[in-house]
Structure formats: C-alpha cells, structure tokens
Motif scaffolding. Structure first.
Motif, PDB file in Angstrom:
ATOM      1  N   ASP A   1     -41.943   4.580   3.660  1.00  0.00           N
ATOM      2  CA  ASP A   1     -42.964   3.538   4.113  1.00  0.00           C
ATOM      3  C   ASP A   1     -43.532   2.856   3.010  1.00  0.00           C
ATOM      4  O   ASP A   1     -44.019   3.780   2.125  1.00  0.00           O
ATOM      5  N   PRO A   2     -43.891   1.635   3.188  1.00  0.00           N
ATOM      6  CA  PRO A   2     -44.440   1.158   1.740  1.00  0.00           C
ATOM      7  C   PRO A   2     -45.918   1.624   1.563  1.00  0.00           C
ATOM      8  O   PRO A   2     -46.839   1.683   2.659  1.00  0.00           O
ATOM      9  N   PRO A   3     -46.256   1.755   0.521  1.00  0.00           N
ATOM     10  CA  PRO A   3     -47.537   1.910   0.124  1.00  0.00           C
ATOM     11  C   PRO A   3     -48.816   0.905  -0.234  1.00  0.00           C
ATOM     12  O   PRO A   3     -48.225  -0.074  -0.760  1.00  0.00           O
ATOM     13  N   VAL A   4     -50.044   1.129   0.075  1.00  0.00           N
ATOM     14  CA  VAL A   4     -50.948   0.220  -0.244  1.00  0.00           C
ATOM     15  C   VAL A   4     -51.304   0.430  -1.796  1.00  0.00           C
ATOM     16  O   VAL A   4     -51.843   1.588  -2.079  1.00  0.00           O
ATOM     17  N   GLU A   5     -51.216  -0.525  -2.557  1.00  0.00           N
ATOM     18  CA  GLU A   5     -51.654  -0.166  -4.164  1.00  0.00           C
ATOM     19  C   GLU A   5     -53.077  -1.214  -4.362  1.00  0.00           C
ATOM     20  O   GLU A   5     -53.179  -2.261  -3.821  1.00  0.00           O
TER      21      GLU A   5
ATOM     22  N   LEU B   1     -59.350  -4.627   6.724  1.00  0.00           N
ATOM     23  CA  LEU B   1     -58.495  -3.244   6.317  1.00  0.00           C
ATOM     24  C   LEU B   1     -59.483  -2.166   6.120  1.00  0.00           C
ATOM     25  O   LEU B   1     -58.990  -1.142   6.563  1.00  0.00           O
ATOM     26  N   GLU B   2     -60.720  -2.312   5.779  1.00  0.00           N
ATOM     27  CA  GLU B   2     -61.595  -1.217   5.631  1.00  0.00           C
ATOM     28  C   GLU B   2     -61.778  -0.434   7.177  1.00  0.00           C
ATOM     29  O   GLU B   2     -61.667   0.642   7.271  1.00  0.00           O
ATOM     30  N   ASP B   3     -61.859  -1.307   8.162  1.00  0.00           N
ATOM     31  CA  ASP B   3     -61.806  -0.863   9.619  1.00  0.00           C
ATOM     32  C   ASP B   3     -60.459  -0.008   9.853  1.00  0.00           C
ATOM     33  O   ASP B   3     -60.680   0.751  10.863  1.00  0.00           O
ATOM     34  N   GLU B   4     -59.400  -0.408   9.002  1.00  0.00           N
ATOM     35  CA  GLU B   4     -58.149   0.032   9.828  1.00  0.00           C
ATOM     36  C   GLU B   4     -57.393   1.060   8.665  1.00  0.00           C
ATOM     37  O   GLU B   4     -56.458   1.392   8.773  1.00  0.00           O
ATOM     38  N   PHE B   5     -58.486   1.537   7.748  1.00  0.00           N
ATOM     39  CA  PHE B   5     -57.799   2.502   6.628  1.00  0.00           C
ATOM     40  C   PHE B   5     -57.186   3.648   7.484  1.00  0.00           C
ATOM     41  O   PHE B   5     -56.124   3.952   6.857  1.00  0.00           O
ATOM     42  N   ASP B   6     -57.813   4.247   8.365  1.00  0.00           N
ATOM     43  CA  ASP B   6     -57.243   5.323   9.004  1.00  0.00           C
ATOM     44  C   ASP B   6     -56.270   5.275   9.851  1.00  0.00           C
ATOM     45  O   ASP B   6     -55.665   6.262  10.648  1.00  0.00           O
ATOM     46  N   SER B   7     -55.737   3.849  10.415  1.00  0.00           N
ATOM     47  CA  SER B   7     -54.778   3.624  11.405  1.00  0.00           C
ATOM     48  C   SER B   7     -53.578   3.037  10.907  1.00  0.00           C
ATOM     49  O   SER B   7     -52.571   3.014  11.564  1.00  0.00           O
TER      50      SER B   7
ATOM     51  N   THR C   1     -47.427   1.325  15.489  1.00  0.00           N
ATOM     52  CA  THR C   1     -45.996   1.399  16.079  1.00  0.00           C
ATOM     53  C   THR C   1     -45.155   0.671  15.452  1.00  0.00           C
ATOM     54  O   THR C   1     -43.798   0.731  15.399  1.00  0.00           O
ATOM     55  N   GLY C   2     -45.611  -0.301  14.502  1.00  0.00           N
ATOM     56  CA  GLY C   2     -44.680  -1.076  13.736  1.00  0.00           C
ATOM     57  C   GLY C   2     -45.521  -1.571  12.348  1.00  0.00           C
ATOM     58  O   GLY C   2     -46.770  -1.575  12.529  1.00  0.00           O
ATOM     59  N   ASP C   3     -44.792  -1.752  11.173  1.00  0.00           N
ATOM     60  CA  ASP C   3     -45.465  -2.244  10.207  1.00  0.00           C
ATOM     61  C   ASP C   3     -46.408  -1.352   9.711  1.00  0.00           C
ATOM     62  O   ASP C   3     -47.473  -1.387   9.385  1.00  0.00           O
ATOM     63  N   ARG C   4     -45.959  -0.261   9.556  1.00  0.00           N
ATOM     64  CA  ARG C   4     -46.593   0.989   9.155  1.00  0.00           C
ATOM     65  C   ARG C   4     -46.842   0.923   7.390  1.00  0.00           C
ATOM     66  O   ARG C   4     -46.123   0.426   6.636  1.00  0.00           O
ATOM     67  N   PHE C   5     -47.877   1.480   6.831  1.00  0.00           N
ATOM     68  CA  PHE C   5     -48.361   1.537   5.534  1.00  0.00           C
ATOM     69  C   PHE C   5     -48.919   2.888   5.270  1.00  0.00           C
ATOM     70  O   PHE C   5     -49.804   3.364   6.167  1.00  0.00           O
ATOM     71  N   PHE C   6     -48.799   3.195   3.951  1.00  0.00           N
ATOM     72  CA  PHE C   6     -49.443   4.730   3.639  1.00  0.00           C
ATOM     73  C   PHE C   6     -50.710   4.043   2.397  1.00  0.00           C
ATOM     74  O   PHE C   6     -50.345   3.366   1.658  1.00  0.00           O
TER      75      PHE C   6
ATOM     76  N   VAL D   1     -40.882  -8.126  -2.066  1.00  0.00           N
ATOM     77  CA  VAL D   1     -41.997  -8.632  -1.680  1.00  0.00           C
ATOM     78  C   VAL D   1     -42.383  -8.259  -0.378  1.00  0.00           C
ATOM     79  O   VAL D   1     -41.766  -8.362   0.575  1.00  0.00           O
ATOM     80  N   ASN D   2     -43.852  -7.988  -0.132  1.00  0.00           N
ATOM     81  CA  ASN D   2     -44.259  -7.527   1.035  1.00  0.00           C
ATOM     82  C   ASN D   2     -45.920  -7.687   0.845  1.00  0.00           C
ATOM     83  O   ASN D   2     -46.479  -7.869   0.067  1.00  0.00           O
ATOM     84  N   LYS D   3     -46.527  -7.702   2.241  1.00  0.00           N
ATOM     85  CA  LYS D   3     -47.868  -7.679   2.615  1.00  0.00           C
ATOM     86  C   LYS D   3     -48.429  -6.866   3.551  1.00  0.00           C
ATOM     87  O   LYS D   3     -47.598  -6.580   4.538  1.00  0.00           O
ATOM     88  N   ILE D   4     -49.739  -6.638   3.680  1.00  0.00           N
ATOM     89  CA  ILE D   4     -50.420  -6.046   4.684  1.00  0.00           C
ATOM     90  C   ILE D   4     -51.200  -6.969   5.586  1.00  0.00           C
ATOM     91  O   ILE D   4     -51.950  -7.736   4.814  1.00  0.00           O
ATOM     92  N   ARG D   5     -50.943  -7.007   6.907  1.00  0.00           N
ATOM     93  CA  ARG D   5     -51.652  -7.817   7.597  1.00  0.00           C
ATOM     94  C   ARG D   5     -52.685  -6.783   8.809  1.00  0.00           C
ATOM     95  O   ARG D   5     -52.140  -5.819   8.811  1.00  0.00           O
ATOM     96  N   ASP D   6     -53.590  -7.543   9.116  1.00  0.00           N
ATOM     97  CA  ASP D   6     -54.491  -6.978  10.175  1.00  0.00           C
ATOM     98  C   ASP D   6     -53.357  -6.506  11.169  1.00  0.00           C
ATOM     99  O   ASP D   6     -52.368  -7.092  11.529  1.00  0.00           O
ATOM    100  N   GLU D   7     -53.984  -5.368  12.035  1.00  0.00           N
ATOM    101  CA  GLU D   7     -52.962  -4.891  13.029  1.00  0.00           C
ATOM    102  C   GLU D   7     -52.616  -6.210  14.274  1.00  0.00           C
ATOM    103  O   GLU D   7     -51.393  -6.125  14.628  1.00  0.00           O
ATOM    104  N   ALA D   8     -53.908  -6.743  14.530  1.00  0.00           N
ATOM    105  CA  ALA D   8     -53.446  -7.909  15.390  1.00  0.00           C
ATOM    106  C   ALA D   8     -52.327  -9.184  15.053  1.00  0.00           C
ATOM    107  O   ALA D   8     -51.591  -9.444  15.874  1.00  0.00           O
ATOM    108  N   SER D   9     -52.660  -9.264  13.649  1.00  0.00           N
ATOM    109  CA  SER D   9     -51.527 -10.069  13.302  1.00  0.00           C
ATOM    110  C   SER D   9     -50.167  -9.547  13.168  1.00  0.00           C
ATOM    111  O   SER D   9     -49.208 -10.404  13.288  1.00  0.00           O
ATOM    112  N   THR D  10     -50.052  -8.302  13.212  1.00  0.00           N
ATOM    113  CA  THR D  10     -48.786  -7.809  13.108  1.00  0.00           C
ATOM    114  C   THR D  10     -48.011  -7.958  14.360  1.00  0.00           C
ATOM    115  O   THR D  10     -46.844  -7.815  14.654  1.00  0.00           O
ATOM    116  N   LYS D  11     -48.771  -8.221  15.290  1.00  0.00           N
ATOM    117  CA  LYS D  11     -48.023  -8.432  16.936  1.00  0.00           C
ATOM    118  C   LYS D  11     -47.625  -9.732  16.786  1.00  0.00           C
ATOM    119  O   LYS D  11     -46.574  -9.804  17.549  1.00  0.00           O
ATOM    120  N   GLY D  12     -47.984 -10.750  16.024  1.00  0.00           N
ATOM    121  CA  GLY D  12     -47.389 -11.864  16.059  1.00  0.00           C
ATOM    122  C   GLY D  12     -46.433 -12.192  14.655  1.00  0.00           C
ATOM    123  O   GLY D  12     -45.577 -13.120  14.564  1.00  0.00           O
TER     124      GLY D  12
END
Length: 837
Positions: A21-25, A91-97, A102-107, A321-332
């Motif tokens: 799974d892709p990491p957050v750097e 992102l700070e709110d979602e650090f632990d999730s 269920t989709g688009d997971r990051f470490f 190339v990759n990016k992290i989105r908030d969980e709500a945006s990953t639904k779209g």
C-alpha cells in the motif's frame, strides 16, 4: 495482438510498484513550510517559486532498479507527498483511519503524524480552502451540505486538469523558456500599471524553470554515482546514458527519442511536485513525440523493440504518480485515479488524418503493461484508418476499459462554439476523464464541481425543502401542479437557484487559488502567460473556462417521463399518491443496502415484494386486483407503485423518442443555465455531463425518486441509461444517448457500456465494435468507453481480491484496479447492463 507479453524489466518495475500500500511522505510538506516561513514578506508568486525551488533542490532522489526513465515524486513507489497550502485539517482528522479504508488505503507512521501536527499549525487560516469558504454565501454552503453539488476537487486540492505545451519544452528546453521570461522582464514598460506584478511573475518563472533544470542535473550526478558502483555492464551503460540524458534535458532541446521521453517525464513529475492537482494529461503524445520516434526508429538508430520498451517504462512511471484525498472524496474518485489522459489519432490542424506509427505503439504499450495509467484514448473521425480502429478494439478486448473513444465531428464544433479557433479546435486533446481542451493554451478548470441534478428535482418535488431544511426556492407543493409544464417550470426555477450557488462556490475557490496558490512553473508552459505577464490563476492562458458537470441525466429524464406519462397523461397515479410513496421510500424504510451477490440494491422486503409484484403484473395491469391480493399492505402497495414507475412508462436508453427527448431536455435545462456565467479569469462556464464515480455517493444523499429509485441508491453514471432499464440492446442505448445535445455539453459527456467478452471474440468481434463506435459517432455521440468483462468474474474478484489484484476495469472516465475500489463502487460496476451484439 503482437508482442502482448512484457519484458522482464517491465514486469519487475510493475511488481515493485504494487508490492505494498502506498505510504504518506512528509518531505515536501516540511520543505514547503520551511520556505514559507523564510519568505513571509515577499509577493506570493515569488514565495511559491522559492518554495518550489527548495523542494526541487533538497528532496530525496531515487533511481529505482532497471528504470530507463528517472525522476521521482516520492521516495517509495506510489508514495504520496502532502500539500498543506491547499487544505490539511481533514488529513489530521483521518490520520488513524486512512490505513483502514475499504478503498484507497495509505500507510502513515506515528512519527510522521507527530511531525505533521506541528507543520499544520503554521497553515492554520492560510489555506486556499479556508479563504474560499470565506468567499461563499451561507446558502452556498448549505447547498453543498445537503449534497446539491460539491466543489471538493479544487476546494481541498490543487487545480490540475491541464495539458501543457510539451512540444515547446522538447524543442527549446527550459533554457529557451527562461530566456523568453528574461527578455519579457527586461522589456517591461515601467509605466505599465501592472509592471511590478508582471516582473514578479517573470522572476518566479525563471526561478521555477531553473529549479527543474537543477533537479534533472541532480539525477545526472546520481546516475553517475550509481554507474560507478554497478557491476552489471549492461546496467552500467544504461545508467551512464541516463546521466547524459539528464545532463541535457529538460534544460536543452531533446536530441533523440530517449531524451524526449526523459524530458517529458521531468515535466510531468515537476508539475505534480508544484501542485497536487490531478489530470495532468499528456495530451496528443503521438503528435509531439513522433518527430523523435521517427528520427530514431524509422531512420534506424533505435530498434522498434527498444523504443517500445522505453514507452513501456514511461507507462509504468505514469502509475507511480499518486495523491491522497479525504475519505469523502475517495467515494467520487475511487481506485487511486490520477486521470493522466493520453490520446492518439484524430486529425492535424490542417484537417488531415494524424495517425502515425507512434499512435499504434502507444496502444501497444497500454496492452503490455495493463495498468490504469495513462488513461489512453483515441480520437475518431471519418478518415480514421480501420487498422487503428481495430488496434484500439484489440486493446479494449483485453478488458482494461481502455481506450476511451472520442468523436472529432462533435468535439471540434463544440469547442468552436466556445470561441476556440478552428486550427486549435482540431488540435484538441482530452483532459482527465472526458474533457476536451486545447493543450498548451487552456486553463479549463474542468471537473470544477459535481452537480446533483436529481437532488435538484427532489428539492423541487418538496417545494424547496430537504427534509426539514429549506435549501431551495418555494416553487409550489407537488400536489398543486395541474400540468407537466407547471412541474417542469418549477424545476427550471430551482435549477436557476442552485446553479447560481454553484457558480458562487466555483468562483470563490477560483479566486482563492489565484490569491494563495499561483503556479508559476505550470504557467510558463501555457501560451500567453508569459506574453500577458500573468499566471494561469490570473487569466494568463489563451482560453479560460470553468467546467462543472451534471450528474443524473437518466434519473431526471426517467423521473419526469414517469410523472408525465402516469400522472398527467394516463392518470394511473395521483401526485398525492406519488408524494406519499416517495416520502416513505416506497414502503422500504429509510435506507438501502447493496446485495453483494447480485450487485443490486435491496431492503429486507424488496426481494419478496418484487417477486410478488412481478407475478401479479404478469396476470393483470389493474391496480384493484393487485390491492385485493396484497390486502392493502403499505410496503407492497409502495412497491406496486414503484414497479409501475419502472415498468409503466418509456425509459431513456431504448431508442424511444418520447423518453429520450425528456432526458435531452433535462440535460439542456442544466447546460443552458450553466453557460450563462463568467469566471474570474475572464472566461465562461461550460457544462459537462459525467460523474467520475460520484454517482454513487450522490445517490446516498437523495431520497426515493419517481424513476423508481430507492433512497440511497446510486445515480446513473454519466449519460448512460439507468442500469437494467436499457432493454433493447447496445445499439438502441447508443441511439438514445446520441439524441442528447453533446455540442452544448462542451466540457464532456461520458457513456459507459459493458460487454460480455464473448461479444468481442475473433476478428468479427473487433469489426463489430469498430462499426458500433462509428455508427454512434455518425449519430453525433461524443464519447464512449467499454468494460469487457463478465459479471461473474467481478463477483469472484470481490470475494477473492488477492487472486484478482491485477484486474483493471473502467470505473467512469478512468480505469482502476477493481480490488482497490470501495465496495459501493464495485457494486455499481457489477450492476451495469451487460451487452451482447
């Protein structure tokens, strides 16, 4: 297809890319923040350039084993960097999730979280998101809260959605662009009221372009160091050549195909490092790269196999190339999509066929790597060679959901209608999902918002209310309408209100980006920015648009058709009855779940009730008989009315003019309202009709609707018919979609079709698919794309994801690994109508 297998090198690069799974750097976020603290009193465009310079000069460089094209965005494969200048609180709110999605997971490590919490403190009150919110009306925020539309794409992130002038950089290098900016700086008229501002822009261009040149030279040195340690002679020679390439490009013009590929990639990587906007699209790659391909391959200094391997390497690199989105945006935006659209074929600016050998090689590269990126597409016109059509059909048959097919005969006049010159319109490419753009000349702000057309109809049916919250206009109680025309008039008024709020939201975000996040590096590769002395965010591009897309065309069309037919024409249903059953979700409770075994959405009662209803409907159409047999049970009565709405009125997608015309009008109501408005960059709004995968979450905020849809079910995706409602075969569905006015939806329309693999078997299957596309395009359809996979395979992939980890499918305007998608999106794909010729 010839040469279908990839080399060991390419397979090794692919395996490494998807190992974890892709990491957050955090490196970029830290360097950016450090630079901003050092430049507090400088103009913003200079601050942006200095921060970019620091990142490019100090970020960690990596040359991965067996790479032929180098240049990393993050240290780890598919790792993501952070862009706190746009938004960060989510992102700070979602650090632990984020590692539990269920989709688009990051470490992300605990140490990184600790550092980021400190970094984010600096950005409190300074982000583009926070400024944009200040520029929005309270009614706008309320409309977003209830799901009428969302501008989350640019609200939380960089803009992206652009194709720069790659050809210019390949021809003159950044040395030429630096010279152009320096000349403009010297020539500035000090009496020009904007001279100081322009001078800051030119200085920022010079700083940014030099930073990318230095980034490349750092790779040249790294390649030399690694070559000195390398014991394998072949790899040593490759590293030495990489060093030579990076020493020359992108500072100078590319001298051969390898250097052209390397220069292209440095541009692509640097744009992503400056801003995290996605849909940085290569555009007409087979056109601007062909001179270098021709010089090497056609003239014999490089074999066709060597050139193909370079292309394959580049295709793998685009998936890094990759990016992290908030969980709500990953639904779209499910499936780690980056929407890097690369298109082949079409015509030249002179109106001649543009197909060349590189067009075929690009399609072959996609067949080789079998990865989601690039999102490859093909332009089609009446002189497209049949051989290219069938080559594209071969790739389609593999099952990647690619290429997507686009119609020159619709898109070129659609762009001309927006003020684009004929030569430029002929040179269009596709950005992101399905959005036409003149590469290197446009700031299109495509995908500027998802607009929930069905939500607007729902609010209309509830007299401006969403539950107990007033969100729209009071246009009349549903039961008060005496004619269909009155209902349509109310819907138009409601649409005017919500589109106006949408425009406020988009323009607020647009202005915020201009004030807080100008992009000098990106701007230097788009025509007229240097000539005007303006960034893209200030209106520097030749063409400026804002493109929000409407979602739910089929739902609105079928809902209005059902009311028109059953209430006002046949009088089988009253508005009072309709209001009641919609209010109680047809007797099915408040929520719906998705049945993973069938891909359809059900409540506990639905399967039983639907079975009873179908038996009764088979015997009689008289509601009295039905009610007698069901003893007036509320749930079954609601289901009866639901089945009446589904089966008792014509449906869009079956080549029935009366239903298709209503859907066309529903789309036009949205499109004509959107195009009335202007944006802060001096351009106009242009509508599109496509959802990415937002049709799933947008359905969650809608209650039951007169198309027979239960509360919470997905909306129809794109301009496709509602799944299962298109019963007359693929040609009928295409004929229906072609009746929409695709010319006015100049920001793009999206049509998905799904075929069973047997439908495309043999040469006959390829010819049939090519003929289907040509027939649809002759009827003025704009775009179509195909999933070629059976439903059973998708169900197995849900149950055994490890076994199917390499399965790529078309989601919406992009492809993704099926197992990386959220289950709700997977279920939506499974439920789509499966066609046979």
């Amino acid at each position: 297809m010839r040469n279908i297998e990839v080399s060991n090198r390419i397979q090794g690069l692919i395996d490494e890319l998807y190992r974890n799974d892709p990491p957050v750097e955090i490196e970029r976020a830290c360097l950016l923040t450090e630079s901003y603290k050092q430049t507090e009193n400088q103009p913003m465009v200079i601050r942006r350039a200095r921060a970019f310079e620091k990142i490019m000069n100090e970020m960690t460089l990596v040359i991965r084993p067996n790479e032929l094209i180098v240049g990393n965005f993050a240290v780890s494969p598919r790792g993501v960097q952070l862009f706190p200048e746009f938004s960060n609180k989510w992102l700070e709110d979602e650090f632990d999730s984020i590692n539990k999605r269920t989709g688009d997971r990051f470490f992300i490590s605990d140490e990184s979280k600790k550092i980021l919490r400190e970094v984010f403190k600096y950005w409190d009150g300074k982000t583009t998101q926070e400024l944009a919110t200040q520029y929005m009306y309270s009614e706008t925020i309320t409309a977003m809260d209830v799901g009428a539309f969302t501008v989350g794409n640019y609200y939380f992130n960089g803009v992206g959605h652009i194709s720069v002038d790659y050809r210019k950089v390949l021809q003159i290098g950044f040395k030429g662009i630096i010279a152009e900016a320096a000349t403009a700086l010297v020539a500035l008229d000090k009496g020009d009221p904007d001279a100081v501002k322009k001078s800051h822009f030119y200085e920022s261009v010079i700083i940014s372009a030099n930073a990318v040149v230095n980034y490349a030279k750092r790779f040249a040195k790294l390649a030399q160091i690694e070559a000195a340690k390398e014991t394998n002679n072949q790899r040593k020679q490759e590293l030495l050549q990489i060093a030579k390439n990076c020493e020359n490009v992108p500072e100078n013009p590319a001298r051969n195909f390898w250097e052209a590929c390397q220069s292209f990639w440095f541009i692509q990587a640097a744009i992503q490092i400056e801003s995290n906007g996605h849909s940085i699209s290569p555009g007409r790659f087979d056109q601007y790269m062909f001179p270098y391909y021709e010089a090497c391959v056609i003239n014999g200094t490089m074999s066709e196999e060597q050139a193909q391997e370079l292309l394959d390497c580049l295709w793998v690199k685009l998936n890094d190339v990759n990016k992290i989105r908030d969980e709500a945006s990953t639904k779209g935006f499910g499936g780690y999509p980056m929407f890097q659209n690369l298109i082949v074929g079409g015509q030249t600016v002179c109106g001649r066929d543009a197909t060349n050998p590189l067009s075929y090689a690009c399609l072959t590269a996609s067949a080789h790597v079998k990865l989601p990126q690039p999102s490859i597409s093909i332009r089609v016109w009446n002189k497209t060679p049949q051989s290219l059509m069938e080559k594209a059909a071969e790739v389609t048959r593999i099952g990647l959901g690619m290429p997507a097919w686009y119609n020159d005969e619709v898109i070129i006049p659609a762009l001309e209608n927006r003020g684009v010159s004929l030569n430029d319109a002929r040179d269009y490419c596709i950005i992101g999902c399905v959005e036409p753009q003149v590469g290197g000349k446009t700031e299109g702000w495509h995908d500027a918002a998802f607009f929930n057309m069905l939500k607007v109809l729902e609010v209309t049916l509830n007299n401006g209310m969403d539950g107990h919250v007033k969100v729209g206009l009071e246009t009349g109680d549903l039961t008060s309408f005496q004619s269909y025309n009155e209902l349509e008039k109310a819907y138009r008024k409601q649409m005017e209100w919500f589109v106006k709020l949408l425009v406020n939201a988009d323009n607020a975000v647009d202005v915020a980006h201009g004030e807080r996040a100008p992009l000098p590096f990106l701007s230097c590769m788009v025509d007229n920015c240097i000539a005007k002395g303006k960034t893209l965010q200030e209106g520097g591009a030749q063409y400026n648009f804002t493109g929000p897309q409407g979602v739910g065309v089929a739902n609105v069309g079928d809902a209005l058709m059902a009311i028109k037919t059953l209430v006002f024409e046949q009088k089988k249903l009253t508005l009072t009855q309709l209001k009641e059953v919609l209010g109680n979700n047809f007797g099915h409770g408040k929520t719906c779940a998705v049945d993973s075994t069938t891909g359809t959405q059900q409540t506990d009662l639905e399967a039983l009730v639907a079975q009873v209803v179908q038996q009764i409907l088979a015997q009689t159409n008289k509601s009295e008989t039905y009610k007698a047999q069901t003893n007036n049970n509320d749930s079954t009565e609601g289901e009866y009315i639901r089945q009446m709405l589904i089966n008792g009125a014509p449906k869009y997608g079956n080549d029935l003019d009366e239903a298709d015309d209503i859907a066309r009008e529903a789309a036009l109501i949205y499109c004509t309202e959107v195009q009335r408005y202007k944006n802060p960059r001096g351009g106009c709004f242009q509508p599109g009709l496509y959802p990415v995968s937002a049709n799933v979450p947008m359905g969650l905020v809608c209650g039951a609707t007169p198309d027979g849809r239960l509360a919470g079910q997905p909306l129809a995706e794109g301009v496709s018919p509602i799944s299962g409602y298109d019963k007359n075969g693929p040609t009928a569905a295409l004929n229906s979609v072609a009746k929409l006015d695709h010319h006015i939806a100049s920001n793009g329309t999206l049509l998905n079709q799904k075929f069973h693999p047997s439908a495309l078997s043999g040469q006959e299957g390829l010819a049939n698919l090519a003929a289907l596309v040509r027939g649809y395009f002759d009827h003025k359809g704009m775009h179509v794309q195909f999933n070629v996979i059976d439903r059973e395979t998708l169900r197995k992939a849900q149950q055994d994801p490890e076994r199917y980890k390499n399965l790529v499918v078309r989601v919406a305007g992009y492809s993704a690994h099926f197992v990386s998608l959220d289950k709700s999106i997977q279920d939506d794909i499974i439920s789509r109508t499966e066609q046979l010729f």
